[in-house]
Scaffold this active site. Sequence first.
Site, short mmCIF file in Angstrom:
data_model
loop_
_atom_site.label_atom_id
_atom_site.label_comp_id
_atom_site.label_asym_id
_atom_site.label_seq_id
_atom_site.Cartn_x
_atom_site.Cartn_y
_atom_site.Cartn_z
N ASP A 32 50.55 44.65 4.97
CA ASP A 32 50.03 45.39 6.13
C ASP A 32 50.25 46.88 5.90
O ASP A 32 51.39 47.32 5.80
CB ASP A 32 50.76 44.90 7.39
CG ASP A 32 50.41 45.73 8.61
OD1 ASP A 32 49.31 46.34 8.63
OD2 ASP A 32 51.23 45.76 9.55
N ASP A 36 50.33 47.23 12.12
CA ASP A 36 49.93 46.40 13.27
C ASP A 36 50.38 44.95 13.10
O ASP A 36 50.04 44.09 13.93
CB ASP A 36 48.41 46.48 13.52
CG ASP A 36 47.59 45.89 12.39
OD1 ASP A 36 48.18 45.51 11.36
OD2 ASP A 36 46.35 45.80 12.54
N ASP A 40 46.04 43.81 5.61
CA ASP A 40 44.73 44.47 5.58
C ASP A 40 44.34 44.82 4.14
O ASP A 40 45.11 44.60 3.21
CB ASP A 40 44.74 45.69 6.50
CG ASP A 40 46.01 46.51 6.33
OD1 ASP A 40 46.33 46.84 5.17
OD2 ASP A 40 46.69 46.80 7.35
N ASP A 109 35.25 35.08 0.30
CA ASP A 109 35.07 33.80 0.96
C ASP A 109 33.73 33.86 1.69
O ASP A 109 33.50 34.76 2.49
CB ASP A 109 36.21 33.60 1.97
CG ASP A 109 36.62 32.15 2.13
OD1 ASP A 109 35.72 31.32 2.32
OD2 ASP A 109 37.83 31.87 2.08
N ASP A 211 33.03 28.15 1.76
CA ASP A 211 33.72 27.36 2.77
C ASP A 211 32.96 26.07 3.08
O ASP A 211 31.74 26.09 3.24
CB ASP A 211 33.85 28.22 4.04
CG ASP A 211 34.79 27.63 5.06
OD1 ASP A 211 35.99 27.50 4.76
OD2 ASP A 211 34.33 27.29 6.18
N GLU A 274 34.35 24.76 -1.73
CA GLU A 274 35.41 24.00 -1.06
C GLU A 274 34.82 22.64 -0.68
O GLU A 274 33.92 22.56 0.16
CB GLU A 274 35.92 24.70 0.20
CG GLU A 274 37.11 23.95 0.79
CD GLU A 274 37.32 24.12 2.30
OE1 GLU A 274 38.42 23.81 2.77
OE2 GLU A 274 36.38 24.54 3.00
N HIS A 335 45.56 27.73 2.15
CA HIS A 335 45.93 28.14 3.51
C HIS A 335 45.76 27.02 4.53
O HIS A 335 45.95 27.26 5.73
CB HIS A 335 45.07 29.35 3.90
CG HIS A 335 43.61 29.01 3.93
ND1 HIS A 335 42.90 28.65 2.80
CD2 HIS A 335 42.73 28.94 4.95
CE1 HIS A 335 41.66 28.38 3.13
NE2 HIS A 335 41.52 28.55 4.43
N ASP A 336 45.34 25.85 4.10
CA ASP A 336 45.14 24.72 5.02
C ASP A 336 46.15 23.60 4.83
O ASP A 336 46.21 22.69 5.66
CB ASP A 336 43.74 24.12 4.83
CG ASP A 336 42.63 25.09 5.19
OD1 ASP A 336 42.81 25.90 6.13
OD2 ASP A 336 41.56 25.04 4.53
C1 GLC Z 1 37.74 25.54 5.69
C2 GLC Z 1 38.81 26.60 5.73
C3 GLC Z 1 39.62 26.42 6.97
C4 GLC Z 1 38.71 26.61 8.15
C5 GLC Z 1 37.53 25.65 8.08
C6 GLC Z 1 36.45 26.06 9.01
O1 GLC Z 1 38.27 24.27 5.56
O2 GLC Z 1 39.58 26.54 4.56
O3 GLC Z 1 40.68 27.33 7.01
O4 GLC Z 1 39.42 26.39 9.33
O5 GLC Z 1 36.93 25.64 6.81
O6 GLC Z 1 35.82 27.23 8.56
MG MG Z 2 47.30 45.99 9.31
#
Ligand code: GLC
Ligand code: MG
Length: 544
Positions: A32, A36, A40, A109, A211, A274, A335-336
């Site tokens: 960051d 905040d 970023d 992404d 995605d 993905e 991240h999931d």
């Molecule tokens: C993908 C992303 C996830 C998101 C979902 C909807 O699985 O990795 O983080 O919530 O798509 O966009």
């Molecule tokens: Mg920031």
Amino acid sequence: MPHHTAPEVEVCVSTWWQRGVIYQVYPRSFSDSDGDGIGDLRGITSRIDHLVELGVDALWISPIYPSPMADFGYDVADYCDVDPRFGALADFDILLAAAHERGLKVILDFVPNHSSDQHPWFLESRSSRTDPRRDWYVWRDPAPGGGPPNNWISDFGGSAWEWDEATGQYYLHAFLKEQPDLSWRNPDVQRAMYDVLRFWLARGVDGFRIDVLWHLVKAEGLPDNPPNPHHQASKGEMDRVLQLHSTDQPEVHGIAGEMRRIADGFGDRVLIGEIYLPLDRLVRYYGVEAPGVHLPFNFQLVGAPWKADVLAGLIAAYEAALPAGAWPNWVLGNHDRARIATRVGEAQARVAAMLLLTLRGTPTLYYGDELGLTDVAIPPALVQDPRELREPGLGLGRDPVRTPMPWDDTPGAGFTTGTPWLPLGADWRTRNVARQRTEPGSMLTLHQQLLALRRRHPALALGDLRVLETTPPDVLAYERRQDDARVLVVLNLGARSREVVLPAWAHAAQVLLSTLDAPAAPRGGLLVLRPDEGSVLGSPTAAS
Ligand code: GLC
Ligand code: MG
């Protein structure tokens, strides 16, 4: 006078995304710059040194576009700009230039399945039944007896249909109601979204992670999904039905093919899909009639039990399932999903890093895994993830794997001078980049060594892979081979010491790298692996 030399012998005709290693940045949580509490773009730019020192080749940044952040950026309100929380387009251009200057590629992404409900397209679409953009999204009348048009369930729980009082119809959302699904059967939608790809490609991005690619097209007529006979309540409500008609339709391959054609038109770019599907359906995303995405993400290691025989079988099956010319790839976390260090424990996380970075194919590393970060328990009052808020207590929430990157032991861990949007892990004072850089045995150092080894030994990056069949229990072993160069990877996934019989060629090999300190050399054709030890063997002179 130009000096003429013989043309260099090209040993490998591979491209950057085949040789390279990708690093996923979750932008809210990386660095960051303005206090905040939210990471970023300037923050990412300021950390490029870390990525270069680590030795990765490309960064993939989770969505940075303007967004109401209902799903933290996976709800896009403008596909061609940057959210003010992350900075501005100019900051992105600076990041891109800085990365390119240091030899790093940048992958964005792309979120094509759904937009935000605040996207102007959706605002227009929902404004009236006769709006020209009405059929940019999936609108349907109620079922004959009333209620949602079919039984589809949102991945985040509840019906996948939201009632719109004003126009008297339902719209489809595979995720949150704030994420209406675009209608990819509509050629206007296709054109608009392909233009988004062109916008960023022309700006210089090196590729996209796409995605939920397998979600884009829905079965004609939107039939009910069949019930899941193996439904487990612990997997959330979405597990009640099989997504037979709501995902993975044959027409998606034509769309992936068109995206590929566009990307290829810009030169050496990469598309990564993905896709969570069984192997036979996953590999179709390499392309059925025409090339599809370059890399359909291979998530098998994310869900597999941590057992040597299971992993050996899975690696061999994946290798065997790859169509001709398809390049493999591997992922340990994102991240999931739960972090690898939490899934397998701290000691095995080192073995897992060796596995990820020595398998055949492009690895994707998740930020913080190079420090051995674990999932951080988030007190209920601080929960941010809509998934957890909608289906609490099942362990489906993703906040624990999205906590801020600890850079040093100053307040805010060098992540922020303000209050971080999610709490730091409890061990940030000792588990941080500054500390681990100086420790020879740290997880960070191990990652650096593995990445350096991969660069020195083309057999590791590009060679063939053969799983060794006779190994003691808990041991996973495979050979990598390119021309005459061979490397052997031997991993002890258990907590007992094991003796491995080496193939004849490796009797004289040396340990190039161990996950543990002071490794013993092979003796008499045997290698003794200590508990939780992984080892890479080869001939140092084979390095080029
Ligand atoms: C993908 C992303 C996830 C998101 C979902 C909807 O699985 O990795 O983080 O919530 O798509 O966009
Ligand atoms: Mg920031």
